[in-house]
Motif scaffolding. Structure first.
Motif, mmCIF file in Angstrom:
data_model
loop_
_atom_site.group_PDB
_atom_site.id
_atom_site.type_symbol
_atom_site.label_atom_id
_atom_site.label_comp_id
_atom_site.label_asym_id
_atom_site.label_seq_id
_atom_site.Cartn_x
_atom_site.Cartn_y
_atom_site.Cartn_z
ATOM 1 N N ILE A 21 -3.285 -1.985 -10.994
ATOM 2 C CA ILE A 21 -3.257 -0.821 -10.042
ATOM 3 C C ILE A 21 -4.608 -0.993 -9.382
ATOM 4 O O ILE A 21 -5.559 -0.870 -10.045
ATOM 5 C CB ILE A 21 -3.102 0.425 -10.758
ATOM 6 C CG1 ILE A 21 -1.819 0.869 -11.534
ATOM 7 C CG2 ILE A 21 -3.264 1.475 -9.705
ATOM 8 C CD1 ILE A 21 -1.879 1.854 -12.312
ATOM 9 N N HIS A 22 -4.525 -0.890 -7.948
ATOM 10 C CA HIS A 22 -5.794 -1.060 -7.160
ATOM 11 C C HIS A 22 -5.785 0.340 -6.370
ATOM 12 O O HIS A 22 -4.612 0.642 -5.809
ATOM 13 C CB HIS A 22 -5.676 -2.354 -6.329
ATOM 14 C CG HIS A 22 -5.628 -3.453 -6.987
ATOM 15 N ND1 HIS A 22 -6.628 -3.984 -7.325
ATOM 16 C CD2 HIS A 22 -4.569 -4.292 -7.155
ATOM 17 C CE1 HIS A 22 -6.331 -5.239 -8.096
ATOM 18 N NE2 HIS A 22 -5.247 -5.365 -8.022
ATOM 19 N N THR A 23 -6.965 0.845 -6.198
ATOM 20 C CA THR A 23 -7.133 2.095 -5.049
ATOM 21 C C THR A 23 -8.269 1.766 -4.069
ATOM 22 O O THR A 23 -8.841 1.120 -4.251
ATOM 23 C CB THR A 23 -7.394 3.266 -6.054
ATOM 24 O OG1 THR A 23 -8.573 3.065 -6.671
ATOM 25 C CG2 THR A 23 -6.492 3.631 -7.130
ATOM 26 N N SER A 24 -7.839 2.413 -3.177
ATOM 27 C CA SER A 24 -8.888 2.050 -1.908
ATOM 28 C C SER A 24 -10.232 2.728 -2.207
ATOM 29 O O SER A 24 -11.245 2.088 -1.601
ATOM 30 C CB SER A 24 -8.390 2.955 -0.582
ATOM 31 O OG SER A 24 -8.343 4.082 -0.906
ATOM 32 N N ASP A 25 -10.546 3.253 -3.247
ATOM 33 C CA ASP A 25 -11.835 3.593 -3.420
ATOM 34 C C ASP A 25 -12.686 2.712 -4.420
ATOM 35 O O ASP A 25 -13.585 2.906 -5.126
ATOM 36 C CB ASP A 25 -12.160 5.046 -3.974
ATOM 37 C CG ASP A 25 -11.258 5.127 -5.573
ATOM 38 O OD1 ASP A 25 -10.800 4.201 -6.023
ATOM 39 O OD2 ASP A 25 -10.956 6.355 -6.226
ATOM 40 N N GLY A 26 -11.766 1.681 -4.742
ATOM 41 C CA GLY A 26 -12.440 0.560 -5.505
ATOM 42 C C GLY A 26 -12.112 0.449 -6.882
ATOM 43 O O GLY A 26 -12.418 -0.634 -7.577
ATOM 44 N N ARG A 27 -11.524 1.314 -7.329
ATOM 45 C CA ARG A 27 -11.062 1.534 -8.906
ATOM 46 C C ARG A 27 -9.679 0.492 -9.041
ATOM 47 O O ARG A 27 -8.829 0.203 -8.277
ATOM 48 C CB ARG A 27 -10.512 2.872 -9.327
ATOM 49 C CG ARG A 27 -11.740 3.730 -9.498
ATOM 50 C CD ARG A 27 -11.463 4.998 -10.054
ATOM 51 N NE ARG A 27 -10.848 6.031 -8.929
ATOM 52 C CZ ARG A 27 -10.252 7.282 -9.174
ATOM 53 N NH1 ARG A 27 -10.382 7.716 -10.322
ATOM 54 N NH2 ARG A 27 -9.727 7.957 -8.307
ATOM 55 N N PRO A 86 0.666 -1.251 -0.016
ATOM 56 C CA PRO A 86 0.040 0.154 -0.061
ATOM 57 C C PRO A 86 0.832 1.348 -0.046
ATOM 58 O O PRO A 86 1.619 1.279 0.653
ATOM 59 C CB PRO A 86 -0.796 -0.151 1.153
ATOM 60 C CG PRO A 86 -0.035 -1.024 2.058
ATOM 61 C CD PRO A 86 0.784 -2.112 1.359
ATOM 62 N N MET A 87 0.514 2.120 -0.978
ATOM 63 C CA MET A 87 1.059 3.563 -0.812
ATOM 64 C C MET A 87 0.094 4.594 -0.590
ATOM 65 O O MET A 87 -1.037 4.700 -1.382
ATOM 66 C CB MET A 87 1.836 3.617 -2.296
ATOM 67 C CG MET A 87 2.617 2.574 -2.630
ATOM 68 S SD MET A 87 3.425 2.846 -4.278
ATOM 69 C CE MET A 87 1.989 2.474 -5.275
ATOM 70 N N GLY A 137 -6.331 8.321 -0.966
ATOM 71 C CA GLY A 137 -6.581 7.286 -0.114
ATOM 72 C C GLY A 137 -5.225 6.372 -0.117
ATOM 73 O O GLY A 137 -4.056 7.012 0.244
ATOM 74 N N SER A 138 -5.353 5.200 -0.554
ATOM 75 C CA SER A 138 -4.184 4.286 -0.818
ATOM 76 C C SER A 138 -4.135 3.333 -2.185
ATOM 77 O O SER A 138 -5.421 3.050 -2.507
ATOM 78 C CB SER A 138 -4.274 3.364 0.529
ATOM 79 O OG SER A 138 -3.372 2.386 0.253
ATOM 80 N N CYS A 139 -3.018 3.284 -2.568
ATOM 81 C CA CYS A 139 -3.221 2.492 -3.899
ATOM 82 C C CYS A 139 -2.100 1.424 -3.552
ATOM 83 O O CYS A 139 -1.134 1.454 -3.053
ATOM 84 C CB CYS A 139 -2.743 3.444 -4.966
ATOM 85 S SG CYS A 139 -1.390 4.378 -4.990
ATOM 86 N N GLU A 140 -1.934 0.556 -4.729
ATOM 87 C CA GLU A 140 -1.013 -0.556 -4.813
ATOM 88 C C GLU A 140 -0.878 -1.000 -6.275
ATOM 89 O O GLU A 140 -1.764 -0.947 -6.947
ATOM 90 C CB GLU A 140 -1.717 -1.859 -4.248
ATOM 91 C CG GLU A 140 -0.601 -3.110 -3.987
ATOM 92 C CD GLU A 140 -1.172 -4.336 -3.480
ATOM 93 O OE1 GLU A 140 -0.231 -5.098 -3.079
ATOM 94 O OE2 GLU A 140 -2.483 -4.408 -3.297
#
Length: 305
Positions: free
Chosen positions: A83-89, A62-63, A68-71
């Motif tokens: 690419i995953h983001t904490s808002d579900g994208r 997590p970054m 929020g946070s992304c990976e």
């Protein structure tokens, strides 16, 4: 595949069998790694920049970013970059033959679509060829089976290094993958400061190196080879200890390379041993003991028995 098969049958990966793919993948991991460098808060010894081995490939973990946070994940099981983001994208990019320049452009577009703003220096580090990512059309190979073999070995090396790490209760790094040098590493520390590192690593600022080696340490890891050299497990101490060249280590195939200034256990020797995992553990433990004893580390406090 059973656990026993995984533990005992380590795959071969001759350097010349995937050299073009190796060069391309090295640069792709640097592009993703520079994202973590840009987004993550500074930690001692640059521990905020490496990637981590996962059951599917390599991940930034997590970054933080403003929303929020992304990976970012290299999935070597299905050969996709995600690419995953904490808002579900989520965004995906196929890992397939394509130039570094095309990969870089597609990756930056993915970041932008996900709302992740990143400033990065688009030039590779720690390698001789510093063609900017935006201009690199030469490196474009991607041999999926070879990448899967590389990842298979990373999984095994990670498990062994994690077990080795558990034997130490002093300051110790995570087991992490450095995209600059393209190797998996773990580092133990004595707790004492070290003299300034002389630097001189190709295309890496000396002040970066000095932060990495600001304290006495014994590092070990696995390197997949490159530039005509075969893969190997390694171990070294900083500051360097000339007497280490005379140390007796295990297993029999391990040796001290005066040219490299470190102990090496060729991967081929390790993988063809009766028990590869035990062979590597013996190498890691015996080289650590030799270096820690010569450097007068307080092993009664630092070692975990």
């Amino acid at each position: 595949m059973t656990d026993n098969t995984f533990a005992t049958r380590w795959p071969a990966l001759p350097a010349d069998s995937w050299s073009d793919t190796h060069a391309t993948l090295h640069r792709w991991t640097q592009i993703v790694g520079k994202t973590r460098l840009a987004l993550s808060p500074m930690l001692n010894h640059w521990w905020q920049v490496p990637l981590y081995v996962t059951p599917r490939g390599l991940s930034t973990g997590p970054m933080p970013y403003p929303a929020g946070s992304c990976e970012v994940v290299f999935d070597f099981r299905v050969h996709q970059l995600r690419i995953h983001t904490s808002d579900g994208r989520a965004r995906e990019l196929a890992l397939e033959p394509q130039s570094v320049a095309d990969f870089y452009q597609a990756y930056r577009s993915m970041l932008s679509e996900a709302g992740i703003g990143v400033k990065m220096w688009p030039v590779p580090v720690e390698i001789e060829d510093t063609t900017p990512f935006t201009q690199d059309q030469a490196h474009r190979a991607y041999d999926a089976p070879a990448v899967e073999t590389f990842w298979d070995i990373l999984l095994r090396a990670d498990q062994v290094l994690q077990e080795f790490r558990s034997r130490f209760q002093g300051k110790c790094s995570p087991v992490h993958f450095f995209w600059g040098s393209f190797d998996l590493a773990v580092t133990r520390f004595s707790g004492r400061p070290a003299p300034p590192h002389p630097g001189g690593i190709p295309n890496l600022a000396d002040w970066v190196t000095r932060e990495s080696y600001s304290q006495e340490q014994i590092a070990a890891g696995w390197w997949p080879g490159g530039n005509g050299q075969e893969a190997a497990f390694y171990s070294y101490a900083y500051p360097s200890l000339p007497e280490l060249a005379n140390a007796t280590i295990q297993p029999a195939g391990g040796f001290f390379s005066r040219e490299m200034g470190e102990f090496l256990l060729p991967y081929e020797v390790a993988r063809t041993a009766h028990d590869p995992q035990q062979a590597v553990l013996s190498f890691l433990q015996s080289t650590y003991e030799a270096a820690a004893t010569l450097a007068h580390w307080d092993r009664a406090v630092l070692d975990r028995t």
